[in-house]
Design an enzyme around this catalytic site. Structure first.
Site, PDB file in Angstrom:
ATOM      1  N   HIS A 159       0.880  -1.187   0.000  1.00 43.68           N
ATOM      2  CA  HIS A 159       0.000   0.000   0.000  1.00 43.68           C
ATOM      3  C   HIS A 159       0.913   1.232   0.000  1.00 43.68           C
ATOM      4  O   HIS A 159       1.764   1.365  -0.879  1.00 43.68           O
ATOM      5  CB  HIS A 159      -0.930  -0.114   1.222  1.00 43.68           C
ATOM      6  CG  HIS A 159      -2.080   0.847   1.259  1.00 43.68           C
ATOM      7  ND1 HIS A 159      -2.460   1.648   0.215  1.00 43.68           N
ATOM      8  CD2 HIS A 159      -2.962   1.137   2.275  1.00 43.68           C
ATOM      9  CE1 HIS A 159      -3.507   2.379   0.561  1.00 43.68           C
ATOM     10  NE2 HIS A 159      -3.823   2.093   1.815  1.00 43.68           N
TER      11      HIS A 159
ATOM     12  N   HIS B 273      -2.159  -2.413  -9.586  1.00 42.52           N
ATOM     13  CA  HIS B 273      -3.181  -1.860  -8.694  1.00 42.52           C
ATOM     14  C   HIS B 273      -4.371  -2.787  -8.672  1.00 42.52           C
ATOM     15  O   HIS B 273      -4.717  -3.363  -9.710  1.00 42.52           O
ATOM     16  CB  HIS B 273      -3.606  -0.455  -9.169  1.00 42.52           C
ATOM     17  CG  HIS B 273      -4.305   0.319  -8.120  1.00 42.52           C
ATOM     18  ND1 HIS B 273      -5.658   0.201  -7.901  1.00 42.52           N
ATOM     19  CD2 HIS B 273      -3.826   1.203  -7.209  1.00 42.52           C
ATOM     20  CE1 HIS B 273      -5.989   0.993  -6.894  1.00 42.52           C
ATOM     21  NE2 HIS B 273      -4.899   1.607  -6.442  1.00 42.52           N
TER      22      HIS B 273
ATOM     23  N   ASP C 266       2.354   5.535  -6.442  1.00 45.90           N
ATOM     24  CA  ASP C 266       3.618   5.509  -5.708  1.00 45.90           C
ATOM     25  C   ASP C 266       4.841   5.562  -6.612  1.00 45.90           C
ATOM     26  O   ASP C 266       5.960   5.726  -6.124  1.00 45.90           O
ATOM     27  CB  ASP C 266       3.692   4.244  -4.833  1.00 45.90           C
ATOM     28  CG  ASP C 266       2.740   4.331  -3.652  1.00 45.90           C
ATOM     29  OD1 ASP C 266       2.529   5.445  -3.160  1.00 45.90           O
ATOM     30  OD2 ASP C 266       2.206   3.288  -3.235  1.00 45.90           O
TER      31      ASP C 266
HETATM   32  N1  ACO Z   1       5.403  -6.332 -10.095  1.00 40.30           N
HETATM   33  C1  ACO Z   1       5.419  -7.519 -10.725  1.00 40.30           C
HETATM   34  N2  ACO Z   1       4.316  -8.276 -10.918  1.00 40.30           N
HETATM   35  C2  ACO Z   1       3.164  -7.782 -10.463  1.00 40.30           C
HETATM   36  C3  ACO Z   1       3.070  -6.553  -9.819  1.00 40.30           C
HETATM   37  C4  ACO Z   1       4.243  -5.815  -9.630  1.00 40.30           C
HETATM   38  N3  ACO Z   1       4.237  -4.661  -9.017  1.00 40.30           N
HETATM   39  N4  ACO Z   1       1.782  -6.335  -9.478  1.00 40.30           N
HETATM   40  C5  ACO Z   1       1.099  -7.381  -9.881  1.00 40.30           C
HETATM   41  N5  ACO Z   1       1.928  -8.259 -10.489  1.00 40.30           N
HETATM   42  C6  ACO Z   1       1.569  -9.524 -11.119  1.00 40.30           C
HETATM   43  C7  ACO Z   1       1.507 -10.660 -10.104  1.00 40.30           C
HETATM   44  O1  ACO Z   1       2.763 -11.255  -9.905  1.00 40.30           O
HETATM   45  C8  ACO Z   1       0.535 -11.575 -10.792  1.00 40.30           C
HETATM   46  O2  ACO Z   1       1.201 -12.199 -11.857  1.00 40.30           O
HETATM   47  P1  ACO Z   1       0.904 -13.720 -12.268  1.00 40.30           P
HETATM   48  O3  ACO Z   1      -0.565 -13.743 -12.611  1.00 40.30           O
HETATM   49  O4  ACO Z   1       1.814 -13.963 -13.419  1.00 40.30           O
HETATM   50  O5  ACO Z   1       1.220 -14.533 -11.033  1.00 40.30           O
HETATM   51  C9  ACO Z   1      -0.471 -10.607 -11.418  1.00 40.30           C
HETATM   52  O6  ACO Z   1       0.257  -9.396 -11.626  1.00 40.30           O
HETATM   53  C10 ACO Z   1      -1.658 -10.305 -10.537  1.00 40.30           C
HETATM   54  O7  ACO Z   1      -1.199  -9.976  -9.234  1.00 40.30           O
HETATM   55  P2  ACO Z   1      -2.166  -9.822  -7.974  1.00 40.30           P
HETATM   56  O8  ACO Z   1      -1.342  -9.803  -6.736  1.00 40.30           O
HETATM   57  O9  ACO Z   1      -3.281 -10.812  -8.034  1.00 40.30           O
HETATM   58  O10 ACO Z   1      -2.826  -8.415  -8.237  1.00 40.30           O
HETATM   59  P3  ACO Z   1      -3.419  -7.459  -7.161  1.00 40.30           P
HETATM   60  O11 ACO Z   1      -4.592  -6.813  -7.723  1.00 40.30           O
HETATM   61  O12 ACO Z   1      -3.609  -8.103  -5.847  1.00 40.30           O
HETATM   62  O13 ACO Z   1      -2.194  -6.438  -7.024  1.00 40.30           O
HETATM   63  C11 ACO Z   1      -0.938  -4.920  -5.797  1.00 40.30           C
HETATM   64  C12 ACO Z   1      -2.269  -5.213  -6.469  1.00 40.30           C
HETATM   65  C13 ACO Z   1      -0.867  -5.701  -4.482  1.00 40.30           C
HETATM   66  C14 ACO Z   1      -0.875  -3.417  -5.520  1.00 40.30           C
HETATM   67  C15 ACO Z   1       0.225  -5.346  -6.717  1.00 40.30           C
HETATM   68  O14 ACO Z   1       0.109  -4.752  -7.974  1.00 40.30           O
HETATM   69  C16 ACO Z   1       1.599  -5.057  -6.115  1.00 40.30           C
HETATM   70  O15 ACO Z   1       2.090  -5.853  -5.307  1.00 40.30           O
HETATM   71  N6  ACO Z   1       2.222  -3.905  -6.496  1.00 40.30           N
HETATM   72  C17 ACO Z   1       3.513  -3.522  -5.945  1.00 40.30           C
HETATM   73  C18 ACO Z   1       3.338  -2.756  -4.648  1.00 40.30           C
HETATM   74  C19 ACO Z   1       2.753  -1.377  -4.899  1.00 40.30           C
HETATM   75  O16 ACO Z   1       3.181  -0.654  -5.766  1.00 40.30           O
HETATM   76  N7  ACO Z   1       1.778  -1.054  -4.074  1.00 40.30           N
HETATM   77  C20 ACO Z   1       1.104   0.270  -4.133  1.00 40.30           C
HETATM   78  C21 ACO Z   1      -0.271   0.136  -4.706  1.00 40.30           C
HETATM   79  S1  ACO Z   1      -1.067   1.717  -4.854  1.00 40.30           S
HETATM   80  C22 ACO Z   1      -1.430   2.135  -3.273  1.00 40.30           C
HETATM   81  O17 ACO Z   1      -1.740   1.332  -2.445  1.00 40.30           O
HETATM   82  C23 ACO Z   1      -1.329   3.514  -2.913  1.00 40.30           C
END
Ligand code: ACO
Length: 368
Positions: A219, A258, A309
């Site tokens: 987050h 996201h 972010d």
């Molecule tokens: N880097 C690499 N791969 C990613 C990323 C990332 N930042 N985000 C998602 N993915 C990939 C996952 O590995 C997954 O891949 P797969 O299907 O090949 O296994 C796919 O995308 C789906 O991922 P989920 O975790 O199911 O997607 P979710 O909707 O839960 O993700 C999240 C949201 C948790 C924010 C994620 O994108 C993440 O971890 N991002 C990095 C942390 C970040 O930047 N957080 C800030 C978010 S904005 C905020 O809160 C203000």
């Protein structure tokens, strides 16, 4: 078979008039206004007024609220002492402690009327900004700064951080950043605040819950990690190899992806625009070039776009803000959204109490 929804994806827990996030269009609206319009044409204080009252302020209303927030930036001595005691802690732990203490010494803490909760919210917005600034100054060994009540939050904060009269352009950019982070639907920290509120707990307790939730890397904690990553990568030429390696090892790249946006986060677009405007004003263009390259590569290889972010990290870096203060800055803005949501939750409350599917053993006995 019980239907489960791990992560509560796509679940609507109620109605809200505060903000709307359209993940397909890449649109964010606060009370009917687009985020681009508010961030580039209005101030953080205007945005706070809008979130709480549903309309933009007139000149008198703007001044009254600005002053109310500004006056509350003078922290009680016990809170300054607590920040001093926490000076080696993670800044999010320090401000979480400060808010908890502020609740403990706020004489209106248990007054649950709308008027009292609104007044506590405006106080807390000023106090949280002051807590982040004071923590920074204590840690840097800087003397306390006189609180100029004529300053809006952005000017006060930039002066506190840079310890000099800030450049007007920096103030304007920082003010836009505060607006961009003020609210965002039912994000994890806002949800936390609403869950705590749903038990009929008090406003400070709900904000403490929210700060703890915002701290996490998935987050608000992502922004400082983005800058650590950019510093590790070091140059635009290394960006693609870094992304390849992270994806090959299934490591998350901070600042991308996201839960709701499946396209470019509209806040990231504004932040990129603001970053372009910082070039020639002390910003090293290499961070923007490196960031753009990562965006290109992530899109091509994983079809994932940047979130709020991502571009905020190098923007704060170019303004001379220490890396571990980025998430507290998020909190000092988002507290406005949290508090507006707390009031909304209180006005139409139902206890939030989901369930878990028990998968542990049964039929055990303590008898031999
Ligand atoms: N880097 C690499 N791969 C990613 C990323 C990332 N930042 N985000 C998602 N993915 C990939 C996952 O590995 C997954 O891949 P797969 O299907 O090949 O296994 C796919 O995308 C789906 O991922 P989920 O975790 O199911 O997607 P979710 O909707 O839960 O993700 C999240 C949201 C948790 C924010 C994620 O994108 C993440 O971890 N991002 C990095 C942390 C970040 O930047 N957080 C800030 C978010 S904005 C905020 O809160 C203000």
């Amino acid at each position: 078979m019980v239907e489960m929804n791990q992560g509560l994806e796509g679940i609507h827990i109620g109605e809200s008039k505060l903000s709307s996030v359209d993940g397909q269009k890449g649109e964010l609206i606060y009370r009917g206004y687009t985020i681009e319009d508010l961030a580039l044409n209005r101030t953080f204080e205007d945005t706070v007024f809008l979130l709480f009252f549903g309309v933009l302020p007139d000149a008198d209303e703007r001044e009254t609220l600005r002053e109310q927030i500004a006056l509350s930036r003078t922290l009680p001595p016990a809170v300054v002492a607590a920040l001093e005691a926490c000076k080696d802690a993670h800044p999010m732990d320090a401000i979480r402690t400060a808010v908890s203490l502020l609740g403990g010494i706020d004489s209106a803490s248990e007054d649950d009327s709308v008027e009292a909760n609104r007044a506590k919210s405006f106080r807390l917005i000023g106090q949280l900004g002051a807590a982040v600034a004071t923590f920074h100054r204590i840690r840097e060994g800087l003397p306390p700064l006189d609180n100029n009540p004529n300053d809006d939050m952005a000017r006060y904060f930039m002066r506190s951080i840079r310890d000099e009269e800030p450049d007007d352009h920096f103030v304007r950019v920082f003010d836009a950043c505060l607006t961009l982070h003020a609210d965002h639907g039912c994000n994890a920290s806002t949800f936390s605040a609403r869950v705590t509120t749903s038990t009929m707990s008090d406003l400070h307790s709900a904000v403490v819950s929210a700060i703890g939730t915002l701290k996490g890397a998935l987050h608000g904690g992502a922004n400082s990690r983005v800058m650590e990553m950019l510093l590790t990568i070091g140059s635009e030429d290394e960006a693609e190899a870094f992304v390849d390696d992270a994806l090959a090892h299934k490591r998350r790249i901070m600042g991308f992806g996201h839960r709701v946006y499946k396209v470019f986060d509209p806040r990231a677009k504004v932040l990129r625009e603001l970053s372009v405007g910082m070039i020639g004003r002390g910003a090293d263009e290499k961070w923007l070039r490196m960031s753009d390259r990562m965006v290109e590569v992530m899109k091509a290889k994983k079809d994932i776009d940047p979130n709020v972010d991502f571009y905020s990290a190098s923007l704060y870096y170019s303004m001379g803000i220490p890396l571990d203060i980025y998430t507290p800055i998020f909190a000092m803005s988002r507290v406005s959204g949290w508090c507006a949501h707390i009031l909304e939750q209180k006005a139409s409350n139902r206890l939030m109490r989901p369930r878990l599917v028990y998968t542990g053993p049964r039929d055990l006995t303590t008898k031999a």
